[in-house]
Design an enzyme around this catalytic site. Structure first.
Site, PDB file in Angstrom:
ATOM      1  N   GLN A 134       0.835  -1.206   0.000  1.00 55.56           N
ATOM      2  CA  GLN A 134       0.000   0.000   0.000  1.00 55.56           C
ATOM      3  C   GLN A 134       0.868   1.255   0.000  1.00 55.56           C
ATOM      4  O   GLN A 134       1.011   1.920   1.022  1.00 55.56           O
ATOM      5  CB  GLN A 134      -0.891  -0.037   1.251  1.00 55.56           C
ATOM      6  CG  GLN A 134      -1.929   1.030   1.317  1.00 55.56           C
ATOM      7  CD  GLN A 134      -3.104   0.741   0.434  1.00 55.56           C
ATOM      8  OE1 GLN A 134      -3.570  -0.372   0.353  1.00 55.56           O
ATOM      9  NE2 GLN A 134      -3.585   1.752  -0.242  1.00 55.56           N
ATOM     10  N   PHE A 135       1.435   1.606  -1.152  1.00 57.48           N
ATOM     11  CA  PHE A 135       2.308   2.775  -1.224  1.00 57.48           C
ATOM     12  C   PHE A 135       1.572   4.070  -0.907  1.00 57.48           C
ATOM     13  O   PHE A 135       2.179   5.058  -0.501  1.00 57.48           O
ATOM     14  CB  PHE A 135       2.994   2.871  -2.591  1.00 57.48           C
ATOM     15  CG  PHE A 135       2.095   3.317  -3.701  1.00 57.48           C
ATOM     16  CD1 PHE A 135       2.008   4.661  -4.037  1.00 57.48           C
ATOM     17  CD2 PHE A 135       1.339   2.402  -4.419  1.00 57.48           C
ATOM     18  CE1 PHE A 135       1.183   5.082  -5.064  1.00 57.48           C
ATOM     19  CE2 PHE A 135       0.519   2.811  -5.444  1.00 57.48           C
ATOM     20  CZ  PHE A 135       0.431   4.154  -5.768  1.00 57.48           C
ATOM     21  N   THR A 136       0.253   4.074  -1.037  1.00 57.09           N
ATOM     22  CA  THR A 136      -0.510   5.304  -0.812  1.00 57.09           C
ATOM     23  C   THR A 136      -0.495   5.759   0.646  1.00 57.09           C
ATOM     24  O   THR A 136      -0.906   6.881   0.941  1.00 57.09           O
ATOM     25  CB  THR A 136      -1.965   5.155  -1.302  1.00 57.09           C
ATOM     26  OG1 THR A 136      -2.590   4.083  -0.591  1.00 57.09           O
ATOM     27  CG2 THR A 136      -2.010   4.881  -2.799  1.00 57.09           C
TER      28      THR A 136
END
Length: 148
Positions: A78-80
């Protein structure tokens, strides 16, 4: 690392309309890797997650860990979680690690985690759909750079 920890009754993940993973009682982890993350961050996160007492005992108190209940983990990259929302209305994701480093550390994290609990994962960098039934709800943010 920034990790959103969600206590769940069950969860599943699909990629391109195909079932990829499903778990029963346990944890869904949304895992963000930062550019400064190293092995120490992985080890710290695994220790905290596997020993965190967020499941209810027979008296209804949060005294049990995912290991204690023999729970499962669904780990989703989950890079966000590293979104910068200070300017404008479109988040910038420049605070996340580059894909090659993030993929490597995410894989290492899951391998280390799997030494303690059953782990299922999504596919790094893919568009995934996650369905879950929150339990509680109990949702905790773990930031390995904020240990105090």
């Amino acid at each position: 690392m920034k990790i959103v920890i969600q206590r769940v009754m069950k969860a599943s993940l699909t990629v391109n309309g195909k079932s990829r993973a499903s778990i029963n009682q346990g944890l869904v982890l949304l895992v963000g890797i930062g550019p400064d993350d190293v092995q120490e961050d992985l080890t710290y996160a695994v220790r905290k997650i596997t020993n965190m007492r967020i499941f209810s005992d027979e008296e209804g108190k949060m005294n049990l860990s995912v290991r204690d209940i023999k729970g499962e983990v669904l780990s989703v990259s989950q890079f966000t979680l590293f979104a910068n929302t200070k300017k404008g209305n479109r988040p910038a994701f420049t605070g996340a690690a580059q894909a090659d480093l993030a993929s490597y550390l995410y894989d290492q994290f899951n391998q280390e985690l799997a030494q303690f609990v059953p782990v299922q994962t999504g596919i790094f960098g893919s568009d995934m759909q996650v369905s879950l039934t929150n339990d509680g709800p109990v949702t905790i943010l773990l930031d390995t750079k904020n240990k105090e």
